[in-house]
Structures are given as structure tokens and as C-alpha cells.
Design an enzyme around this catalytic site. Structure first.
Site, PDB file in Angstrom:
ATOM      1  N   SER A 137      36.848  25.657  32.008  1.00 11.63           N
ATOM      2  CA  SER A 137      36.202  26.961  32.153  1.00 11.63           C
ATOM      3  C   SER A 137      36.499  27.836  31.063  1.00 11.63           C
ATOM      4  O   SER A 137      35.980  28.813  30.964  1.00 11.63           O
ATOM      5  CB  SER A 137      36.893  27.416  33.479  1.00 11.63           C
ATOM      6  OG  SER A 137      38.110  27.236  33.607  1.00 11.63           O
ATOM      7  N   ASP A 373      44.557  36.060  38.979  1.00  6.57           N
ATOM      8  CA  ASP A 373      43.968  35.228  37.626  1.00  6.57           C
ATOM      9  C   ASP A 373      44.464  35.583  36.414  1.00  6.57           C
ATOM     10  O   ASP A 373      44.126  36.598  35.596  1.00  6.57           O
ATOM     11  CB  ASP A 373      42.365  35.098  37.656  1.00  6.57           C
ATOM     12  CG  ASP A 373      42.001  33.905  36.773  1.00  6.57           C
ATOM     13  OD1 ASP A 373      42.748  33.669  36.048  1.00  6.57           O
ATOM     14  OD2 ASP A 373      40.698  33.850  36.846  1.00  6.57           O
ATOM     15  N   HIS A 376      42.050  32.834  33.008  1.00  4.12           N
ATOM     16  CA  HIS A 376      40.877  33.093  32.344  1.00  4.12           C
ATOM     17  C   HIS A 376      40.853  34.698  31.756  1.00  4.12           C
ATOM     18  O   HIS A 376      42.034  35.136  31.792  1.00  4.12           O
ATOM     19  CB  HIS A 376      39.699  33.188  33.495  1.00  4.12           C
ATOM     20  CG  HIS A 376      39.683  31.860  34.113  1.00  4.12           C
ATOM     21  ND1 HIS A 376      39.934  31.302  35.256  1.00  4.12           N
ATOM     22  CD2 HIS A 376      39.032  30.755  33.440  1.00  4.12           C
ATOM     23  CE1 HIS A 376      39.607  30.241  35.406  1.00  4.12           C
ATOM     24  NE2 HIS A 376      39.024  29.677  34.421  1.00  4.12           N
TER      25      HIS A 376
END
Length: 396
Positions: A137, A373, A376
């Protein structure tokens, strides 16, 4: 009595015979080449239409990955509202991030200035070519960033988006440029055998079939190799005809990378296809790594961080995966450019979505210690710099 020897005149070839023989010889060669042509074309169908990808040299003496982050009022290069391709999990501004200075930092190498990304220049110079990001990702993060950076420079050019799993593609039709992402977090294949997910450390053929036609390939892997518990993406590993419930994760990464190296060396023509490998993107879940200058000493992760680390070095731990990746690339016959973004990204503790992600529920956002998070990156944000370095390495 000996037979008389024929004189030279008896072996002379008459002019008309010579013409006939030459005609027959030409016809034979022509027929042979016609029969061979389809075979030759089929063999070279993948590369015949592609011009060589020349290797950039202009910045070969620049230490691109050593430097500092500086505020620059001309950044960001686009707004999230200008790029509908951004996934909700990366779209921090749309999901309530209150600060914006993190958007305005520019990477300044120690001994040069990076060329500013020019989307139109990219389209013109890459006309008719395919760029493919392959990996996890974080590769998707970078793919969406590049699409945004190009799109804002050519807002009126017709485009086409093809979404899928594992392959998604964004096409700039007027220029014949395709920018794709292929999801393969381990690079090597995962198969289902008797209901179990088998990570095949020595097999890459199923994934790699989709990579062959690309003119530029950018790979990344690293994070998924160390995931355990519910985040682990496999049930057993297979190597040497045997199954393993587990093994040293860095040993497994090394085995998988050897399989990738062998495929690249056997299938990629370095004169026609450029190959990049993206360094491991760091996470920021441990504030003790950046305690000096931390703006959120009471939290357990990147939540509340609004400025990068100062200076040009990061006091935290260098990812062990990078040592394995560096060793694998050094032994390759095919030229591979390492996008060594690990250290410069480690300085950007402020660049993660934290709780400002469309993937989180209101309840999760209310509990940043457990839900933030810090892996990312926001878009616009740090991956735009990755692509500025990619652009520099590819075209300058």
C-alpha cells in the site's frame, strides 16, 4: 589410358545460367526470411515497439537523499480537491486534519537543488510509455501521488481510470502514458492450497506476468514480511518443496528477494526498461525515537505531530529490511536504481494520516493511541517528494 582433363572452358558458366542461379538464390532467401519473420516478430513482440530508456546522469554527483526539510510557500503542488483518485485513507485534509504546514515542506539535498516536478514535461518525455509501481500500500500511496502531480499539470487532457485488484491503471490518453499499480506486498506469489494461504518464496511467475510490458518498473516491499497475528498475510511459507509455519522473517525476505532478483535478471532488458526499488518507508509509532523536539510527548504515536525532525539525521532505528534489500540489489546483473527514501522519510513524523483517515470510524478517531495510522502518508504530502526524486532519477 588416362582420360583427357577438361579444359577451363568446359566449366565456364554462361551469362544466362548465372542470372537464373542468382534469381533462384534470391527467391530462396526471400522465402526463408518470410517464413522466419512471424517467429521473430512473436519472439520480440514485447520489446519491438519500445525505445531504449536512457539512464539519467545530470544528478549523478548529487547526494539526493542527504539533506534537510525546508518550508516553501509554493508547496503543495496540488490540492486534494483537484485529484479524485486519492483514497480516503490518504486524504487527510478531507477528513478533518486541522493543520496545513506539513504540506509546505520541500526536500533540500545537501549539495544541489532538485528539479521541480513538471507534469507536462513528464507526459511529453514519457509519451507512449508505461510506468508501473509494484508492491504494497506504500506503493499505492506513491502511485496516487504521481497521478495527482501529473493530472494537475494537464487538467484538460482526456484520461481513463481502470480499477482492479491486483492491477489498477490511470491513462493519459492524449500522450499514451499509463501509470499503474500492481498489488504484490511480498512481490513473490501467494497461492491457496487446501484452504491455506501459501507464501511461495521461490515462485513469482503469476505476479510477474503483469510486469513484462512496462517501460519503467518501481518495486517496494518490506512491511508485510514482519507482520504477525491478524496482520500476517499468509498461513505457511513454502521453500525448497517444504512448508514452514514460520521462519526468521529477514531470512524469508532474503529468499523472496532472491526470487525477484532472478526474475528481473532473466526477463528485464536493462537497455529498454528502467528498474527502481523503493526503500522501506518508516513508521512512527514510538515517540522515544524522536523525543528531542517532539511536540506530543504524552502520546504513543504520531498523533499531534505537526513539524518534521530538524537536522539531517534521524535518531531512530534503521529498518533491518533495508540491509537485506541493499544486499540483494548489489548482486544484480540488471541495473536497478535504489530510491533511498528511508532516512528522509523518517524525519517526517508529521506526515502520516494519524486519525484523519477515511478508513477510521468516529469511535476510532476518538482513540488515537490505538487507532492512529502512522504508517501511510497524507496526500498531498511526503510521497510527492518520493516522486520528485523518482522524476529526477528517471529523466535527469
Amino acid at each position: 589410358m588416362a582420360r583427357p582433363r577438361s579444359g577451363p572452358a568446359s566449366h565456364a558458366i554462361r551469362p544466362c545460367s548465372l542470372v537464373v542461379m542468382l534469381c533462384l538464390f534470391w527467391l530462396q532467401c526471400h522465402l526463408a526470411s518470410c517464413l522466419a519473420l512471424p517467429i521473430t516478430r512473436a519472439k520480440n513482440a514485447r520489446v519491438a515497439h519500445r525505445k531504449p530508456m536512457l539512464r539519467a546522469k545530470q544528478y549523478s554527483n548529487c547526494s539526493l537523499y542527504e539533506g534537510t526539510w525546508v518550508l516553501d510557500g509554493t508547496y503543495p503542488m496540488y490540492q486534494s480537491s483537484q485529484c479524485p483518485i486519492i483514497d480516503p485513507e490518504f486524504n487527510c485534509q478531507a477528513f478533518g486534519r486541522p493543520d496545513s504546514d506539513y504540506l509546505k515542506y520541500r526536500w533540500k539535498p545537501l549539495n544541489c537543488e532538485l528539479p521541480r516536478f513538471n507534469g507536462l514535461d513528464f507526459l511529453v518525455r514519457m509519451r507512449g510509455k508505461t510506468v508501473m509501481f509494484v508492491g504494497d500500500s506504500l506503493g499505492r500511496n506513491q502511485w496516487q501521488s504521481l497521478v495527482c502531480m501529473i493530472s494537475v499539470a494537464a487538467p484538460k487532457t482526456p484520461t481513463q481510470r481502470i480499477s482492479g485488484d491486483p492491477l489498477s491503471t490511470f491513462k493519459f490518453l492524449e500522450y499514451g502514458v499509463s501509470v499503474s499499480f500492481y498489488r504484490a506486498p511480498y512481490l513473490v506469489d501467494i497461492d491457496s492450497v487446501q484452504g491455506k494461504r501459501v507464501l511461495k518464496l521461490e515462485d513469482i511467475s503469476r505476479n510477474a506476468d503483469a510486469w513484462r510490458a512496462a517501460d519503467v518498473l518501481s518495486f517496494n516491499t518490506g512491511h508485510w514480511w514482519i507482520h504477525k497475528g491478524s496482520l500476517q498475510g499468509w498461513d505457511v511459507m513454502e521453500a525448497g518443496g517444504r512448508y514452514y509455519e514460520d521462519m526468521d522473517r529477514l531470512v524469508a525476505l532474503g529468499a523472496g528477494l532472491r526470487t525477484w532478483v532472478n526474475w528481473v535478471d532473466a526477463n528485464v532488458d536493462g537497455a529498454r526498461t528502467r528498474v527502481f526499488f523503493q526503500g522501506v518507508s518508516p513508521t512512527h509509532y514510538n515517540p522515544s525515537e524522536w523525543s528531542t523536539g517532539s511536540t506530543a510527548a504524552t502520546t504513543k504515536n504520531c498523533y499531534g505531530e505537526t513539524v518534521p525532525m530538524s537536522g539531517s539525521t534521524y535518531p531512530g532505528t534503521y529498518p533491518d529490511q533495508m540491509k537485506v534489500i541493499n544486499a540483494a540489489i548489489k548482486g544484480m546483473r540488471t541495473p536497478v536504481d535504489l530510491l533511498d527514501i528511508t532516512m528522509l522519510s523518517a524525519l517526517r513524523k508529521d506526515g502520516h494520516p494519524s486519525i484523519y483517515s477515511g478508513d477510521l470510524s468516529p469511535e476510532q478517531r476518538a482513540n488515537p493511541d490505538r487507532s492512529a495510522d502512522c504508517s501511510h502518508w497524507c496526500l498531498p504530502g511526503l510521497p510527492d517528494t518520493w516522486n520528485q526524486l523518482f522524476y529526477t532519477g528517471l529523466l535527469f
